[in-house]
Design a protein around this motif. Structure first.
Motif, PDB file in Angstrom:
ATOM      1  N   ALA A 171      42.640  73.097  45.784  1.00  0.00           N
ATOM      2  CA  ALA A 171      44.095  73.074  45.621  1.00  0.00           C
ATOM      3  C   ALA A 171      44.592  74.513  45.647  1.00  0.00           C
ATOM      4  CB  ALA A 171      44.499  72.393  44.322  1.00  0.00           C
ATOM      5  N   ASN A 172      45.740  74.747  46.301  1.00  0.00           N
ATOM      6  CA  ASN A 172      46.266  76.092  46.477  1.00  0.00           C
ATOM      7  C   ASN A 172      47.784  76.093  46.351  1.00  0.00           C
ATOM      8  OD1 ASN A 172      43.635  77.355  47.770  1.00  0.00           O
ATOM      9  ND2 ASN A 172      44.028  75.441  48.853  1.00  0.00           N
ATOM     10  N   ASP A 203      43.249  66.071  53.770  1.00  0.00           N
ATOM     11  CA  ASP A 203      44.008  67.223  53.304  1.00  0.00           C
ATOM     12  C   ASP A 203      45.498  66.971  53.457  1.00  0.00           C
ATOM     13  OD1 ASP A 203      43.978  67.423  56.144  1.00  0.00           O
ATOM     14  OD2 ASP A 203      44.521  69.535  55.984  1.00  0.00           O
ATOM     15  N   GLY A 204      46.279  67.796  52.803  1.00  0.00           N
ATOM     16  CA  GLY A 204      47.726  67.678  52.885  1.00  0.00           C
ATOM     17  C   GLY A 204      48.395  68.952  52.427  1.00  0.00           C
ATOM     18  N   ALA A 205      49.628  69.161  52.861  1.00  0.00           N
ATOM     19  CA  ALA A 205      50.392  70.343  52.476  1.00  0.00           C
ATOM     20  C   ALA A 205      51.873  70.023  52.495  1.00  0.00           C
ATOM     21  CB  ALA A 205      50.101  71.512  53.423  1.00  0.00           C
ATOM     22  N   VAL A 206      52.624  70.683  51.626  1.00  0.00           N
ATOM     23  CA  VAL A 206      54.077  70.540  51.602  1.00  0.00           C
ATOM     24  C   VAL A 206      54.682  71.905  51.296  1.00  0.00           C
ATOM     25  CG1 VAL A 206      54.115  69.877  49.160  1.00  0.00           C
ATOM     26  CG2 VAL A 206      56.042  69.272  50.634  1.00  0.00           C
ATOM     27  N   ALA A 207      55.784  72.227  51.966  1.00  0.00           N
ATOM     28  CA  ALA A 207      56.519  73.469  51.724  1.00  0.00           C
ATOM     29  C   ALA A 207      57.972  73.137  51.429  1.00  0.00           C
ATOM     30  CB  ALA A 207      56.423  74.402  52.934  1.00  0.00           C
ATOM     31  N   GLY A 225      57.902  75.760  57.811  1.00  0.00           N
ATOM     32  CA  GLY A 225      57.256  74.703  57.045  1.00  0.00           C
ATOM     33  C   GLY A 225      55.938  75.127  56.427  1.00  0.00           C
ATOM     34  N   ALA A 226      55.030  74.154  56.290  1.00  0.00           N
ATOM     35  CA  ALA A 226      53.736  74.380  55.639  1.00  0.00           C
ATOM     36  C   ALA A 226      52.742  74.945  56.652  1.00  0.00           C
ATOM     37  CB  ALA A 226      53.222  73.073  55.051  1.00  0.00           C
ATOM     38  N   SER A 227      52.754  76.280  56.799  1.00  0.00           N
ATOM     39  CA  SER A 227      51.945  76.924  57.831  1.00  0.00           C
ATOM     40  C   SER A 227      51.003  78.003  57.300  1.00  0.00           C
ATOM     41  CB  SER A 227      52.860  77.550  58.880  1.00  0.00           C
ATOM     42  OG  SER A 227      53.756  78.485  58.298  1.00  0.00           O
ATOM     43  N   PHE A 228      50.922  78.193  55.979  1.00  0.00           N
ATOM     44  CA  PHE A 228      50.087  79.243  55.413  1.00  0.00           C
ATOM     45  C   PHE A 228      48.671  78.713  55.140  1.00  0.00           C
ATOM     46  CE2 PHE A 228      54.433  80.409  54.350  1.00  0.00           C
ATOM     47  CZ  PHE A 228      54.462  81.729  54.788  1.00  0.00           C
ATOM     48  N   VAL A 239      52.406  74.029  48.619  1.00  0.00           N
ATOM     49  CA  VAL A 239      51.301  73.461  47.848  1.00  0.00           C
ATOM     50  C   VAL A 239      50.413  72.704  48.820  1.00  0.00           C
ATOM     51  CG1 VAL A 239      50.628  71.939  45.952  1.00  0.00           C
ATOM     52  CG2 VAL A 239      52.781  73.219  45.812  1.00  0.00           C
ATOM     53  N   ASP A 240      49.107  72.969  48.783  1.00  0.00           N
ATOM     54  CA  ASP A 240      48.195  72.214  49.639  1.00  0.00           C
ATOM     55  C   ASP A 240      46.928  71.873  48.886  1.00  0.00           C
ATOM     56  OD1 ASP A 240      46.249  74.566  50.297  1.00  0.00           O
ATOM     57  OD2 ASP A 240      48.191  75.328  50.957  1.00  0.00           O
ATOM     58  N   ALA A 241      46.254  70.825  49.327  1.00  0.00           N
ATOM     59  CA  ALA A 241      45.051  70.347  48.650  1.00  0.00           C
ATOM     60  C   ALA A 241      44.172  69.622  49.653  1.00  0.00           C
ATOM     61  CB  ALA A 241      45.411  69.418  47.496  1.00  0.00           C
ATOM     62  N   GLY A 242      42.889  69.506  49.316  1.00  0.00           N
ATOM     63  CA  GLY A 242      41.980  68.824  50.219  1.00  0.00           C
ATOM     64  C   GLY A 242      40.733  68.315  49.531  1.00  0.00           C
ATOM     65  N   TYR A 243      40.068  67.395  50.215  1.00  0.00           N
ATOM     66  CA  TYR A 243      38.788  66.827  49.771  1.00  0.00           C
ATOM     67  C   TYR A 243      37.856  66.765  50.971  1.00  0.00           C
ATOM     68  CZ  TYR A 243      35.319  63.155  49.147  1.00  0.00           C
ATOM     69  OH  TYR A 243      34.148  62.447  49.142  1.00  0.00           O
ATOM     70  N   ALA A 244      36.568  67.077  50.761  1.00  0.00           N
ATOM     71  CA  ALA A 244      35.595  67.008  51.840  1.00  0.00           C
ATOM     72  C   ALA A 244      34.268  66.491  51.320  1.00  0.00           C
ATOM     73  CB  ALA A 244      35.400  68.382  52.480  1.00  0.00           C
ATOM     74  N   ASN A 245      33.649  65.619  52.095  1.00  0.00           N
ATOM     75  CA  ASN A 245      32.306  65.123  51.796  1.00  0.00           C
ATOM     76  C   ASN A 245      31.381  65.585  52.907  1.00  0.00           C
ATOM     77  OD1 ASN A 245      30.203  62.715  52.451  1.00  0.00           O
ATOM     78  ND2 ASN A 245      30.447  62.979  50.247  1.00  0.00           N
TER      79      ASN A 245
END
Length: 245
Positions: free
Chosen positions: A84-85, A49-53, A231-234, A64-70
């Motif tokens: 993605a959000n 996952d990752g996020a940027v503000a 920062g990216a805290s939401f 903007v944040d996004a992630g992948y899970a298996n």
């Protein structure tokens, strides 16, 4: 192929947004492992996952944040999920308020969500909350959720947190309570985190216990407290829906 392109594009946005959007951009990229124990079986989940503000204007911020899970469930084939959000918000030294929208794609089943979120900043404590609505077109299921979280900063780089959420779907209702923490090393922008969630599904009468550990690389030069306040805290839908999202 659609899922691969979706995940690649979303994670690329997060990874590249810092230099592309604004000089004040900050965020993180990370990896995690979760073990979920339920009454009907266990599941292992590996995630990225990752996020940027960053600031869009003097008063408007964007995350903007996004992630992948298996996920591998006992007795079933493994499954992939991507999300993605986007969050739009305004905040100052005392509070933050905003809205979010996102999409999750899991095995060609797509869920959209939208909601409002906010936070109140005290000395060493942040009180955060969110309310959200989600819809899955394939199953024609509507979900409403509300949740809150308290974050206590033992120091600028050591956070403890606890949360509670309630989700109401057409066919199920669920309560989730969670505890966790994160520690960022002083000499490097790397942090470790861990968490525990217990979810009670009322209609199915099922309990689920989820244990998560992970690592993050934080960019933008912020402490954990600084990331929380500027920062990216939401967390959006995750705060509102808990174990159903």
């Amino acid at each position: 192929m659609k899922n691969v392109l979706f995940a690649s594009a979303a994670l690329a946005v997060v990874a590249l947004a810092a230099p592309a959007f604004a000089q004040d951009a900050s965020g993180y990229v990370g990896a995690s492992y979760a073990k979920t124990d339920t009454d009907f079986g266990d599941a292992d989940t590996w995630g990225l996952d990752g996020a940027v503000a960053f600031s869009a204007t003097d008063k408007l911020g964007v995350q903007v944040d996004a992630g992948y899970a298996n996920t591998d469930v006992d007795g079933f084939d493994s499954s992939d999920a991507y999300n993605a959000n986007v969050h739009l918000f305004t905040r100052n030294d005392a509070w933050a308020v905003g809205g979010f929208a996102g999409v999750t794609d899991a095995e060609d089943s797509t869920t959209w969500n939208i909601g409002a979120e906010g936070a109140k900043y005290l000395d060493n404590v942040t009180l955060a909350g969110a309310v959200a609505y989600a819809n899955n077109d394939d199953a024609d299921v509507d979900v409403w959720g509300i949740g809150g979280e308290a974050r206590y900063f033992v120091s600028d780089n050591f956070r403890l947190n606890g949360g509670l959420s309630y989700a109401d779907a057409d066919v199920e209702k669920a309560w989730t309570v969670g505890l966790g923490g994160e520690y960022q090393f002083a000499a490097t922008p790397v942090s470790l985190y861990a968490g525990y969630e217990h979810t009670k599904f009322d209609e199915a009468d099922i309990d689920a216990d989820k244990f998560t550990v992970g690592v993050r690389y934080n960019f933008g030069g912020q402490t954990l407290k600084g990331r929380d306040r500027s920062g990216a805290s939401f967390n959006g839908a995750k705060t509102a829906f808990g174990g159903l999202f």
